[in-house]
Design a protein around this motif. Structure first.
Motif, PDB file in Angstrom:
ATOM      1  N   ILE A   7      82.979  24.673  52.155  1.00 28.35           N
ATOM      2  CA  ILE A   7      84.378  25.127  52.510  1.00 28.35           C
ATOM      3  C   ILE A   7      85.205  24.290  53.220  1.00 28.35           C
ATOM      4  CG2 ILE A   7      86.030  27.249  52.858  1.00 28.35           C
ATOM      5  CD1 ILE A   7      83.316  28.863  52.055  1.00 28.35           C
ATOM      6  N   ARG A   8      86.410  23.833  52.668  1.00 26.39           N
ATOM      7  CA  ARG A   8      87.420  22.853  53.714  1.00 26.39           C
ATOM      8  C   ARG A   8      87.688  23.884  54.652  1.00 26.39           C
ATOM      9  NH1 ARG A   8      87.516  17.817  53.544  1.00 26.39           N
ATOM     10  NH2 ARG A   8      89.323  17.836  54.549  1.00 26.39           N
ATOM     11  N   PRO A   9      87.899  23.327  56.187  1.00 26.79           N
ATOM     12  CA  PRO A   9      88.171  24.082  57.317  1.00 26.79           C
ATOM     13  C   PRO A   9      89.723  24.497  57.017  1.00 26.79           C
ATOM     14  CG  PRO A   9      87.802  21.830  57.706  1.00 26.79           C
ATOM     15  CD  PRO A   9      87.356  21.927  56.387  1.00 26.79           C
ATOM     16  N   PRO A  10      90.014  25.578  57.551  1.00 23.65           N
ATOM     17  CA  PRO A  10      91.430  25.770  57.447  1.00 23.65           C
ATOM     18  C   PRO A  10      92.340  24.846  58.328  1.00 23.65           C
ATOM     19  CG  PRO A  10      90.203  27.404  59.043  1.00 23.65           C
ATOM     20  CD  PRO A  10      89.200  26.552  58.390  1.00 23.65           C
ATOM     21  N   GLU A  11      93.384  24.671  57.851  1.00 30.66           N
ATOM     22  CA  GLU A  11      94.216  23.814  58.467  1.00 30.66           C
ATOM     23  C   GLU A  11      95.366  24.446  59.169  1.00 30.66           C
ATOM     24  OE1 GLU A  11      95.983  21.167  55.488  1.00 30.66           O
ATOM     25  OE2 GLU A  11      94.093  20.421  55.073  1.00 30.66           O
ATOM     26  N   ASP A  12      95.441  25.655  59.259  1.00 28.96           N
ATOM     27  CA  ASP A  12      96.400  26.446  59.924  1.00 28.96           C
ATOM     28  C   ASP A  12      95.738  27.738  60.685  1.00 28.96           C
ATOM     29  OD1 ASP A  12      96.003  28.104  58.125  1.00 28.96           O
ATOM     30  OD2 ASP A  12      97.945  28.591  57.520  1.00 28.96           O
ATOM     31  N   ALA A  13      94.540  27.489  61.147  1.00 31.36           N
ATOM     32  CA  ALA A  13      94.135  28.649  61.930  1.00 31.36           C
ATOM     33  C   ALA A  13      94.021  28.634  63.432  1.00 31.36           C
ATOM     34  CB  ALA A  13      92.334  28.818  61.650  1.00 31.36           C
ATOM     35  N   ASP A  14      93.585  29.748  63.939  1.00 28.80           N
ATOM     36  CA  ASP A  14      93.573  29.662  65.599  1.00 28.80           C
ATOM     37  C   ASP A  14      92.718  28.898  66.002  1.00 28.80           C
ATOM     38  OD1 ASP A  14      91.194  31.121  64.986  1.00 28.80           O
ATOM     39  OD2 ASP A  14      92.066  33.099  65.839  1.00 28.80           O
ATOM     40  N   GLU A  15      92.363  28.470  67.472  1.00 32.56           N
ATOM     41  CA  GLU A  15      91.580  27.703  67.930  1.00 32.56           C
ATOM     42  C   GLU A  15      90.014  28.228  67.328  1.00 32.56           C
ATOM     43  OE1 GLU A  15      90.545  25.984  72.239  1.00 32.56           O
ATOM     44  OE2 GLU A  15      91.214  27.953  72.123  1.00 32.56           O
ATOM     45  N   THR A  18      89.704  27.208  63.473  1.00 32.96           N
ATOM     46  CA  THR A  18      89.700  25.658  63.428  1.00 32.96           C
ATOM     47  C   THR A  18      88.159  25.170  63.844  1.00 32.96           C
ATOM     48  OG1 THR A  18      91.880  25.906  63.686  1.00 32.96           O
ATOM     49  CG2 THR A  18      90.774  23.609  64.168  1.00 32.96           C
ATOM     50  N   PHE A  19      87.889  25.423  65.146  1.00 34.80           N
ATOM     51  CA  PHE A  19      86.405  24.830  65.313  1.00 34.80           C
ATOM     52  C   PHE A  19      85.449  25.533  64.593  1.00 34.80           C
ATOM     53  CE2 PHE A  19      87.358  24.616  70.362  1.00 34.80           C
ATOM     54  CZ  PHE A  19      87.885  23.368  70.234  1.00 34.80           C
ATOM     55  N   THR A  20      85.282  26.510  64.099  1.00 37.58           N
ATOM     56  CA  THR A  20      83.986  27.118  63.513  1.00 37.58           C
ATOM     57  C   THR A  20      83.984  26.575  61.976  1.00 37.58           C
ATOM     58  OG1 THR A  20      84.979  29.336  63.105  1.00 37.58           O
ATOM     59  CG2 THR A  20      83.541  29.208  64.811  1.00 37.58           C
ATOM     60  N   GLY A  21      85.304  26.667  61.398  1.00 33.83           N
ATOM     61  CA  GLY A  21      85.516  26.269  60.123  1.00 33.83           C
ATOM     62  C   GLY A  21      85.119  24.651  60.036  1.00 33.83           C
ATOM     63  N   LEU A  22      85.511  23.824  60.933  1.00 29.92           N
ATOM     64  CA  LEU A  22      85.200  22.409  60.996  1.00 29.92           C
ATOM     65  C   LEU A  22      83.834  22.246  61.155  1.00 29.92           C
ATOM     66  CD1 LEU A  22      86.140  19.493  60.636  1.00 29.92           C
ATOM     67  CD2 LEU A  22      86.525  19.400  63.343  1.00 29.92           C
ATOM     68  N   SER A 121      83.260  34.731  73.719  1.00 27.67           N
ATOM     69  CA  SER A 121      84.720  34.141  74.079  1.00 27.67           C
ATOM     70  C   SER A 121      84.663  32.889  74.226  1.00 27.67           C
ATOM     71  CB  SER A 121      85.237  34.953  75.295  1.00 27.67           C
ATOM     72  OG  SER A 121      86.392  34.174  75.558  1.00 27.67           O
ATOM     73  N   LEU A 122      85.590  32.188  73.765  1.00 28.72           N
ATOM     74  CA  LEU A 122      85.442  30.607  74.045  1.00 28.72           C
ATOM     75  C   LEU A 122      85.628  30.124  75.320  1.00 28.72           C
ATOM     76  CD1 LEU A 122      88.016  29.563  71.169  1.00 28.72           C
ATOM     77  CD2 LEU A 122      85.633  29.327  71.120  1.00 28.72           C
ATOM     78  N   ALA A 139      81.139  23.347  74.225  1.00 29.20           N
ATOM     79  CA  ALA A 139      79.716  23.340  73.326  1.00 29.20           C
ATOM     80  C   ALA A 139      80.104  23.231  71.845  1.00 29.20           C
ATOM     81  CB  ALA A 139      78.842  24.653  73.674  1.00 29.20           C
ATOM     82  N   ILE A 140      81.096  23.955  71.245  1.00 26.07           N
ATOM     83  CA  ILE A 140      81.260  23.869  69.845  1.00 26.07           C
ATOM     84  C   ILE A 140      82.056  22.394  69.910  1.00 26.07           C
ATOM     85  CG2 ILE A 140      82.796  24.681  68.096  1.00 26.07           C
ATOM     86  CD1 ILE A 140      82.902  27.398  69.585  1.00 26.07           C
ATOM     87  N   ALA A 141      82.888  21.990  70.595  1.00 28.79           N
ATOM     88  CA  ALA A 141      83.464  20.758  70.378  1.00 28.79           C
ATOM     89  C   ALA A 141      82.570  19.784  70.622  1.00 28.79           C
ATOM     90  CB  ALA A 141      84.436  20.621  71.555  1.00 28.79           C
ATOM     91  N   HIS A 142      81.597  19.816  71.484  1.00 29.01           N
ATOM     92  CA  HIS A 142      80.360  18.697  71.540  1.00 29.01           C
ATOM     93  C   HIS A 142      79.399  18.714  70.236  1.00 29.01           C
ATOM     94  CE1 HIS A 142      77.249  16.210  73.136  1.00 29.01           C
ATOM     95  NE2 HIS A 142      76.354  17.287  72.606  1.00 29.01           N
TER      96      HIS A 142
END
Length: 167
Positions: A7-15, A18-22, A121-122, A139-142
């Motif tokens: 599933i393409r990650p959302p392009e207009d989601a909250d932080e 965006t992170f979890t979709g990507l 929480s993030l 951690a998610i970004a990494h």
């Protein structure tokens, strides 16, 4: 083997979205890169002199998910993903490994990571006994970076193995 849905990650989601979709998009792409290869192809080293194999990369990513989310962030008492002989997380393959067993383990570790991420929480900090101080956001970004980097390797290995290209 379950069907793989990207599933393409959302392009207009909250932080968080965006992170979890990507990350989920990248995780599904990892599965697609291994799916369709024979056992021989998945464990072959198509780019000499490199020891990288498609299966080894996915097995490594499984260990990375466990290490960063379950062990270091959540502080769960789980089996360490690497041996003392390979403490930095190489790409070891054992005689019992199969494409199916590696993909099953990857899916299970990603599912555990999703549960950990959803419950925190993030801004929450790592609870590892080693006293690490990173946030879930880090951690998610990494893991996004690590997964994307290894997908580049998988792209090259897959194309060298059977000519398959694309996302």
């Amino acid at each position: 083997m379950p069907e793989i849905t990207r599933i393409r990650p959302p392009e207009d989601a909250d932080e968080r979205g965006t992170f979890t979709g990507l990350l989920d998009f990248l995780r599904a792409t990892v599965e697609l890169k291994l799916t369709g290869l024979t056992e021989q192809q998945a464990f072959a080293r198509p780019v000499e002199p490199s020891a990288l194999t498609p299966a080894g990369i996915v097995k490594h990513l499984t260990a990375v998910e466990r290490f960063w989310f379950a062990i270091d962030f959540a502080g769960l008492d789980l089996e360490w993903p690497w041996t003392e002989d390979d403490p930095h997380g190489g790409f070891p393959i054992t005689p019992d490994d199969t494409v199916d067993s590696i993909l099953t383990a990857y899916r299970a570790e990603c599912a555990r990571a999703r549960e950990i991420v959803a419950a925190a929480s993030l801004d929450d900090r790592a609870r590892s006994p080693e006293g690490l101080n990173f946030t879930l956001r880090y951690a998610i970004a990494h893991i996004i970076e690590e997964t994307a980097r290894h997908l580049g390797h998988l792209d090259l290995l897959r194309e060298s193995t059977d000519g398959e290209v694309g996302e």
